[in-house]
Design an enzyme around this catalytic site. Structure first.
Site, PDB file in Angstrom:
ATOM      1  N   ASN A 169      18.835  75.527  12.704  1.00 43.48           N
ATOM      2  CA  ASN A 169      19.594  75.601  11.447  1.00 43.48           C
ATOM      3  C   ASN A 169      18.667  76.163  10.392  1.00 43.48           C
ATOM      4  OD1 ASN A 169      21.734  74.370  12.643  1.00 43.48           O
ATOM      5  ND2 ASN A 169      21.665  72.497  11.417  1.00 43.48           N
ATOM      6  N   GLY A 170      19.231  76.957   9.490  1.00 40.89           N
ATOM      7  CA  GLY A 170      18.410  77.505   8.407  1.00 40.89           C
ATOM      8  C   GLY A 170      18.204  78.997   8.573  1.00 40.89           C
TER       9      GLY A 170
ATOM     10  N   LYS B 199      31.688  73.752   4.746  1.00 41.25           N
ATOM     11  CA  LYS B 199      31.708  72.529   3.957  1.00 41.25           C
ATOM     12  C   LYS B 199      30.394  72.326   3.223  1.00 41.25           C
ATOM     13  CE  LYS B 199      33.261  68.630   2.490  1.00 41.25           C
ATOM     14  NZ  LYS B 199      34.151  68.812   1.322  1.00 41.25           N
TER      15      LYS B 199
ATOM     16  N   HIS C 277      43.298  88.142 -24.806  1.00 40.35           N
ATOM     17  CA  HIS C 277      42.166  89.067 -24.789  1.00 40.35           C
ATOM     18  C   HIS C 277      42.021  89.755 -23.439  1.00 40.35           C
ATOM     19  CE1 HIS C 277      41.020  87.736 -28.732  1.00 40.35           C
ATOM     20  NE2 HIS C 277      41.005  86.475 -28.328  1.00 40.35           N
TER      21      HIS C 277
ATOM     22  N   CYS D 137      25.736  75.511  10.050  1.00 43.88           N
ATOM     23  CA  CYS D 137      25.271  75.195  11.403  1.00 43.88           C
ATOM     24  C   CYS D 137      25.085  73.698  11.631  1.00 43.88           C
ATOM     25  CB  CYS D 137      23.936  75.870  11.643  1.00 43.88           C
ATOM     26  SG  CYS D 137      23.955  77.626  11.329  1.00 43.88           S
TER      27      CYS D 137
ATOM     28  N   GLU E 119      39.100  74.488 -11.381  1.00 42.49           N
ATOM     29  CA  GLU E 119      39.083  73.774 -10.106  1.00 42.49           C
ATOM     30  C   GLU E 119      40.423  73.985  -9.373  1.00 42.49           C
ATOM     31  OE1 GLU E 119      37.038  72.638  -8.163  1.00 42.49           O
ATOM     32  OE2 GLU E 119      38.120  71.256  -6.869  1.00 42.49           O
TER      33      GLU E 119
ATOM     34  N   GLU F  73      40.754  78.948  -2.118  1.00 42.19           N
ATOM     35  CA  GLU F  73      40.033  78.499  -0.921  1.00 42.19           C
ATOM     36  C   GLU F  73      40.966  78.330   0.279  1.00 42.19           C
ATOM     37  OE1 GLU F  73      36.244  75.646  -1.967  1.00 42.19           O
ATOM     38  OE2 GLU F  73      38.192  74.873  -2.519  1.00 42.19           O
TER      39      GLU F  73
ATOM     40  N   LYS G   7      40.770  75.737  -5.697  1.00 43.33           N
ATOM     41  CA  LYS G   7      41.454  75.101  -4.558  1.00 43.33           C
ATOM     42  C   LYS G   7      42.461  76.060  -3.956  1.00 43.33           C
ATOM     43  CE  LYS G   7      39.410  72.501  -3.744  1.00 43.33           C
ATOM     44  NZ  LYS G   7      38.263  72.109  -4.457  1.00 43.33           N
TER      45      LYS G   7
ATOM     46  N   ARG H  95      31.801  70.843   9.108  1.00 43.67           N
ATOM     47  CA  ARG H  95      30.848  71.610   8.319  1.00 43.67           C
ATOM     48  C   ARG H  95      31.157  73.105   8.304  1.00 43.67           C
ATOM     49  NH1 ARG H  95      25.795  69.226   7.611  1.00 43.67           N
ATOM     50  NH2 ARG H  95      24.739  71.183   7.971  1.00 43.67           N
TER      51      ARG H  95
ATOM     52  N   TRP I 275      27.034  79.127  12.089  1.00 40.11           N
ATOM     53  CA  TRP I 275      27.733  79.791  10.992  1.00 40.11           C
ATOM     54  C   TRP I 275      26.922  81.040  10.703  1.00 40.11           C
ATOM     55  CZ3 TRP I 275      27.071  80.201   5.359  1.00 40.11           C
ATOM     56  CH2 TRP I 275      28.262  80.488   4.684  1.00 40.11           C
TER      57      TRP I 275
HETATM   58  C1  G6P Z   1      30.717  74.608  -0.451  1.00 39.85           C
HETATM   59  C2  G6P Z   1      31.960  73.764  -0.258  1.00 39.85           C
HETATM   60  C3  G6P Z   1      32.523  73.360  -1.614  1.00 39.85           C
HETATM   61  C4  G6P Z   1      31.461  72.645  -2.434  1.00 39.85           C
HETATM   62  C5  G6P Z   1      30.199  73.484  -2.552  1.00 39.85           C
HETATM   63  C6  G6P Z   1      29.059  72.678  -3.144  1.00 39.85           C
HETATM   64  O1  G6P Z   1      31.059  75.833  -1.024  1.00 39.85           O
HETATM   65  O2  G6P Z   1      32.933  74.486   0.468  1.00 39.85           O
HETATM   66  O3  G6P Z   1      33.625  72.493  -1.426  1.00 39.85           O
HETATM   67  O4  G6P Z   1      31.973  72.375  -3.703  1.00 39.85           O
HETATM   68  O5  G6P Z   1      29.763  73.926  -1.276  1.00 39.85           O
HETATM   69  O6  G6P Z   1      28.731  71.667  -2.232  1.00 39.85           O
HETATM   70  P1  G6P Z   1      28.064  70.293  -2.604  1.00 39.85           P
HETATM   71  O7  G6P Z   1      27.959  69.569  -1.302  1.00 39.85           O
HETATM   72  O8  G6P Z   1      26.729  70.619  -3.196  1.00 39.85           O
HETATM   73  O9  G6P Z   1      28.956  69.613  -3.578  1.00 39.85           O
END
Ligand code: G6P
Length: 617
Positions: free
Chosen positions: A107-108, A612, A513, A2, A490, A497, A494, A27, A82
């Site tokens: 927000n929250g 984000k 395994h 949000c 990672e 995502e 990616k 965001r 959101w």
């Molecule tokens: C969300 C984002 C990720 C990020 C994670 C942790 O899931 O989409 O890209 O790695 O939060 O966020 P931070 O801001 O704590 O690195």
């Protein structure tokens, strides 16, 4: 996640609010809305008008342009939502109203909203939405006691009843000259103008109107008028400093790139350099960069505990290998959402490290707050946002200089986090026997890093070509050994995502395994093969894949001379030292996920269901 924007001015605030929402789009959100105190059609009085839409801010912009008279005022609040309570819908979108006069954005999450709702129902309130937020609007309304109590006092009374997290901004048609805001667990910043003032959940939203900000502290309540700002904390009036923040407009502009993600991948050589600048001299690390108290704290450290979420947690997993191999220190890495609810036994003499791009991730913040009650030597935040809660609440911090990251899938934040973590490993290693000559050797490697990353970006065309072979696949495996296992994790994150292809990472030695059973011609297998002691073992693991008809894509250090053959495509990565390999090998995996997503036509910068910055649990 949000976003909040609010404005009070002598001029029309419509465009300020819409521009603010656009700036917060990065965001992640699913609906948006605005509320104004607007003149009534006969212009003799004022009334609250709201406009809300599901989907992107552009839809809200069109809705606003169709009813400009309604979407008009010199005071207004705006929100991107959101969904947490109730699906994305116009009804559930903020602002939420109580009666004809009160409108609020939030927000929250309010955790005790059901109990409050039951109480308000008994008092005669009806609920039109599934949200926790509507409860706050009604509670403020109830606390106004039919106008006997001011909006400010009603908000003060209301927040005492709220459990959970909130950043709130409220307007009231009967007091049309003020915004009342409150913060607890969700960031809010006041933008200071001349004869006008603003509020937002992120200063970025207000970059077009001011560069002067007051950061509200946890528990602050403020009344914002055109000519004045008054802040209270625990019932007492307080002064908070005004900070000037220079906005890097270039960061919120895609420039010549089609997507922010691609732009951010390409920025890596520069931002890694920016991150090292001032922290690393020609042959040594400048440990004061961690803060004036840091050297004395580091002297006490005998182990490291890392806590983070998502991509940032992968940076922690890579760093564990560096802390062990370079600093000879034990290191434990935990996911914040797990750590915060465990009975943690803090090891003595341990440095508690959080890693976060945003510095506002709810679980990471909660983990930090929990850790502060335990017996750690100090808390260190590695973070990309200087003004974030994480930085402000940690004993010491080290900023990644990645600049604003807008693509939801984190790229440049990750590689700059790794750069800092390597610097930290060196700093701690000094205390465990690293000689100046060994330090100088590592620092020499660090200085080469931006150049090697730049060269690695040159693989773009080759990667674009192989990406086509992924677009019709539903599953994939990513393999790496040792320190490259978190790199594989990672890479897999990616890909899932942004292309929505199921991708799983495995330490290559674990293949036999279980996951080997999945391998067939429909399952692409991606491997990272730097030139290190584990190469022979990795090659043996990869032969197991080839023998089962698996399609292999191997990113291999060019010095190995790995050859492509039927079922095995080798992409040569520029030669690099073992210590830099996790950072360098991350880059081709970022490009791979980007181009697979492009081939599939997904929304690269705003992947479905993701945000984000996850500021709620
Ligand atoms: C969300 C984002 C990720 C990020 C994670 C942790 O899931 O989409 O890209 O790695 O939060 O966020 P931070 O801001 O704590 O690195």
């Amino acid at each position: 996640m949000c976003g909040i924007v609010g404005a009070i001015a002598e001029r029309e605030v419509r465009e300020i609010l819409l521009e603010g929402l656009k700036r917060l789009e990065y965001r992640g959100y699913d609906s948006a809305g605005l509320a104004f105190i607007s003149p009534t059609p006969n212009a003799l009085a004022t009334q609250i008008n709201t406009i809300k839409t599901v989907g992107k801010v552009n839809k809200l912009v069109s809705a606003v342009s169709k009813s400009k008279a309604k979407a008009s005022g010199r005071i207004g609040i705006a929100h991107t939502r959101w969904a947490t309570h109730g699906k994305p819908s116009v009804a559930n979108a903020h602002p939420h109203l109580s009666g004809a006069d009160i409108a609020l954005v939030h927000n929250g999450i309010i955790e005790n909203y059901e109990a409050l709702r039951a109480e308000l129902r008994k008092a005669g309130y009806t609920f039109d939405t599934d949200t926790d937020t509507e409860t706050i609007a009604h509670l403020i309304h109830a606390n106004r006691a039919g106008g006997k109590v001011s909006l400010l006092s009603a908000v003060k009374k209301t927040v005492k009843r709220l459990e959970g997290a909130y950043g709130l901004c409220v307007i009231d048609n009967t007091e049309p000259d003020k915004l009342v805001v409150a913060r607890s667990g969700s960031p809010l910043v006041i933008g200071v103008g001349i004869g006008e003032n603003f509020v937002a959940s992120d200063p970025l939203a207000l970059g077009q109107v001011t560069d002067r900000f007051i950061y509200l502290e946890e528990g602050d309540i403020a009344q914002i008028q055109r000519e004045s700002i008054a802040i209270w904390h625990k019932g007492k009036k307080v002064n908070r400093p005004t900070t000037t923040v220079k906005h890097q407009t270039a960061d919120s502009d895609k420039g010549r790139y089609e997507h922010f993600m691609l732009k951010e991948i390409y920025e890596q050589p520069r931002v890694i350099q920016d991150t090292l600048d001032g922290r690393v001299s020609k042959s040594s690390v400048l440990e004061q960069a961690f803060g004036i108290n840091a050297p004395a704290l580091f002297d006490k450290i005998k182990s490291v505990q890392i806590v983070a979420c998502g991509t940032s947690s992968h940076a922690g997993l890579v760093a564990k290998y560096w802390f062990e191999s370079i600093a000879k220190l034990p290191c434990q890495v935990d996911i914040a959402s797990d750590y915060r609810y465990r009975d943690i036994i803090a090891q003595p003499d341990t440095l508690f490290v959080t890693i976060s791009q945003s510095g506002e991730t709810a679980d990471t913040l909660a983990a930090l707050r929990y850790a502060k009650k335990l017996d750690y030597v100090a808390t260190l935040a590695i973070c990309n946002v200087a003004t974030s809660s994480l930085v402000r609440e940690s004993d010491i911090s080290m900023l990644t200089m990645a600049g604003q990251e807008i693509g939801v899938a984190s790229t440049k934040a990750f590689t700059t986090q790794l750069a800092i973590l390597l610097v930290l490993a060196i700093v701690l290693a000094r205390r465990t026997g690293l000689t100046t000559a060994q330090e100088a050797k590592l620092v020499k490697e660090l200085h080469k890093l931006p150049g090697i990353v730049e060269k690695t970006l040159g693989l773009r065309k080759q990667i674009k070509t192989i990406a086509k072979q992924f677009s019709d696949k539903h599953h994939s495996l990513f393999l790496g050994r040792g320190i490259q296992y978190p790199v594989a994790k990672e890479g897999a994150l990616k890909l899932k995502e942004i292309s929505y292809i199921h991708a799983e990472a495995y330490p290559a030695g674990e293949l036999k395994h279980g996951p080997l059973a999945l391998v067939d011609s429909k399952m692409p297998v991606v491997a990272v093969a730097p030139n290190n002691d584990l190469l022979g073992k990795l090659k043996a693991n990869l032969s197991e894949v080839s023998a089962r008809g698996g399609k292999l894509f191997v990113f291999a250090d060019e010095s190995i001379g790995y050859q492509s053959e039927k079922g095995l495509k080798v992409i040569n990565v520029p030669r690099c030292s073992e210590v830099l390999a996790p950072i360098v090998f991350t880059v081709p995996l970022q490009l791979l996920s980007y181009y697979v997503a492009i081939t599939k036509g997904t929304d690269v910068d705003h992947p479905r269901n993701l945000a984000k910055s996850v500021t709620v649990e």
